[in-house]
Design an enzyme around this catalytic site. Structure first.
Site, PDB file in Angstrom:
ATOM      1  N   GLY A 106       2.391   2.597  10.854  1.00 40.09           N
ATOM      2  CA  GLY A 106       3.337   3.703  10.710  1.00 40.09           C
ATOM      3  C   GLY A 106       3.999   4.112  12.010  1.00 40.09           C
ATOM      4  N   GLU A 158      -6.934   4.771   7.685  1.00 40.32           N
ATOM      5  CA  GLU A 158      -6.741   6.191   7.333  1.00 40.32           C
ATOM      6  C   GLU A 158      -7.998   6.742   6.654  1.00 40.32           C
ATOM      7  OE1 GLU A 158      -3.015   5.572   5.330  1.00 40.32           O
ATOM      8  OE2 GLU A 158      -2.133   5.038   7.254  1.00 40.32           O
ATOM      9  N   LYS A 186       0.123   4.233  -0.353  1.00 39.59           N
ATOM     10  CA  LYS A 186      -0.529   5.436   0.179  1.00 39.59           C
ATOM     11  C   LYS A 186      -0.231   6.625  -0.751  1.00 39.59           C
ATOM     12  CE  LYS A 186      -0.282   3.260   4.653  1.00 39.59           C
ATOM     13  NZ  LYS A 186      -0.195   3.362   6.103  1.00 39.59           N
ATOM     14  N   ASN A 207       0.875  -1.177   0.000  1.00 40.61           N
ATOM     15  CA  ASN A 207       0.000   0.000   0.000  1.00 40.61           C
ATOM     16  C   ASN A 207       0.913   1.228   0.000  1.00 40.61           C
ATOM     17  OD1 ASN A 207      -1.844   2.010   0.366  1.00 40.61           O
ATOM     18  ND2 ASN A 207      -2.490   1.382   2.424  1.00 40.61           N
ATOM     19  N   HIS A 228      -9.528   1.055   4.885  1.00 42.38           N
ATOM     20  CA  HIS A 228      -8.260   1.326   5.565  1.00 42.38           C
ATOM     21  C   HIS A 228      -8.509   2.310   6.711  1.00 42.38           C
ATOM     22  CE1 HIS A 228      -4.193   2.590   6.379  1.00 42.38           C
ATOM     23  NE2 HIS A 228      -3.803   1.471   5.789  1.00 42.38           N
ATOM     24  N   SER A 258       3.375  -1.784  10.525  1.00 40.81           N
ATOM     25  CA  SER A 258       4.822  -1.828  10.789  1.00 40.81           C
ATOM     26  C   SER A 258       5.431  -3.194  10.494  1.00 40.81           C
ATOM     27  CB  SER A 258       5.121  -1.403  12.231  1.00 40.81           C
ATOM     28  OG  SER A 258       4.719  -0.062  12.427  1.00 40.81           O
ATOM     29  N   GLU A 297      -5.298  -4.785  10.485  1.00 37.72           N
ATOM     30  CA  GLU A 297      -4.309  -3.740  10.718  1.00 37.72           C
ATOM     31  C   GLU A 297      -4.641  -3.006  12.010  1.00 37.72           C
ATOM     32  OE1 GLU A 297      -2.386  -2.550   6.670  1.00 37.72           O
ATOM     33  OE2 GLU A 297      -4.000  -1.191   7.154  1.00 37.72           O
TER      34      GLU A 297
HETATM   35  P1  13P Z   1       2.984   0.628   7.723  1.00 39.11           P
HETATM   36  O1  13P Z   1       3.516  -0.690   7.184  1.00 39.11           O
HETATM   37  O2  13P Z   1       3.710   1.816   7.224  1.00 39.11           O
HETATM   38  O3  13P Z   1       2.831   0.569   9.208  1.00 39.11           O
HETATM   39  O4  13P Z   1       1.493   0.761   7.134  1.00 39.11           O
HETATM   40  C1  13P Z   1       0.654  -0.295   7.211  1.00 39.11           C
HETATM   41  C2  13P Z   1      -0.544   0.008   6.407  1.00 39.11           C
HETATM   42  O5  13P Z   1      -1.305   0.896   6.743  1.00 39.11           O
HETATM   43  C3  13P Z   1      -0.764  -0.759   5.180  1.00 39.11           C
HETATM   44  O6  13P Z   1      -2.028  -0.539   4.676  1.00 39.11           O
END
Ligand code: 13P
Length: 258
Positions: A180, A104, A11, A9, A102, A220, A174
């Site tokens: 992150g 976010e 982003k 992903n 997601h 992460s 997640e």
């Molecule tokens: P990170 O691997 O940067 O923690 O992000 C995970 C994520 O949100 C994947 O969709």
């Protein structure tokens, strides 16, 4: 054999030249490992910003075991929704997967379970496979409500689907506190939740569908911790954010699957 999936992903990252370079690096890597990928039933999914999907489809047209995903789609079919992208548009350019739910999107864009249900339905109507994300906030885990939160997210947005449609859905667990932040769920914490998700699928559908659903871990996940996470029976791969932005790191994560 259940499909193992490593999904990147990206982003909101990369310019076009950077994106092309990384897509080419990942494609070259897959071409050199394709027999292994076939034996292990591995699929790599790249969830790219919308604007790179068409170019990426062209670059990857002859690469096996690789599929492209959007990171979102809209709830409506078409019309006066300035700035939105429909599932039909994504289908028309050849996109196969779409990330829905997601954290976010849930947190920054106020997407609730009801909105996400509409997106899941829209995706499936246009033959896109949803990678449906679930995850609890830190306070919900501290208050021991994490299983309940995940149960509700599944029930409210995907468990209305007939079994034949649900068979096209992958789930990504997640935990929001791990995204992150560098704080990964421990393999035991992640595996417990994956077992729970699989048991919910079993209760709602069947043993067969529970066994066949790919349940990915995200938060992460990196080259150093991926192997231990993926060694768990109920963790069928990963949804990778930061570590998918660099070819060498991403390839190490894929290699941790076998
Ligand atoms: P990170 O691997 O940067 O923690 O992000 C995970 C994520 O949100 C994947 O969709």
């Amino acid at each position: 054999m259940k499909q193992k999936i490593i999904a990147a992903n990206w982003k909101m990252n990369k310019t076009l030249p950077e994106a092309v370079q990384l897509i080419e690096q990942v494609s070259d890597y897959i071409m050199t490992k394709r027999l292994r990928f076939m034996d292990e039933n591995v699929l790599v999914v790249l969830a790219l910003p919308y604007v790179y999907l068409y170019e990426a489809l062209y670059i990857t047209r002859n690469v096996p075991h690789l599929a492209l995903a959007a990171q979102n789609c809209y709830t409506e079919r078409k019309g006066a929704f300035t700035g939105e992208i429909s599932a039909e548009m994504l289908q028309s350019i050849g996109t196969e997967y779409v990330i829905i739910g997601h954290s976010e999107r849930r947190n920054y864009f106020q997407e609730d379970n009801e909105t996400l249900l509409k997106k899941v339905d829209m995706a499936l109507e246009y033959d896109l496979r949803p990678i449906f994300c679930v995850g609890e906030q830190l306070n919900e885990r501290m208050e021991d409500r994490h299983f309940h939160v995940i149960q509700k997210q599944l029930k409210d947005s995907v468990f209305h689907l007939p079994e034949t449609d649900f068979a096209n859905v992958a789930i990504a667990y997640e935990p929001v506190w791990a995204i992150g932040t560098g704080k990964t769920a421990s393999p035991i914490q992640a595996d417990r939740m994956h077992q729970f998700i699989r048991s919910e699928i079993r209760n709602n559908y069947s043993e067969k569908t529970a066994c066949n659903t790919s349940i990915l871990y995200g938060g992460s996940c990196n080259a150093a911790n991926a192997r231990e996470l993926f060694s768990k029976n109920d963790i069928d791969g990963g949804l990778i954010g930061g570590a998918s932005l660099n070819a060498a790191d991403f390839e190490k994560i894929i290699e941790s699957l076998y």
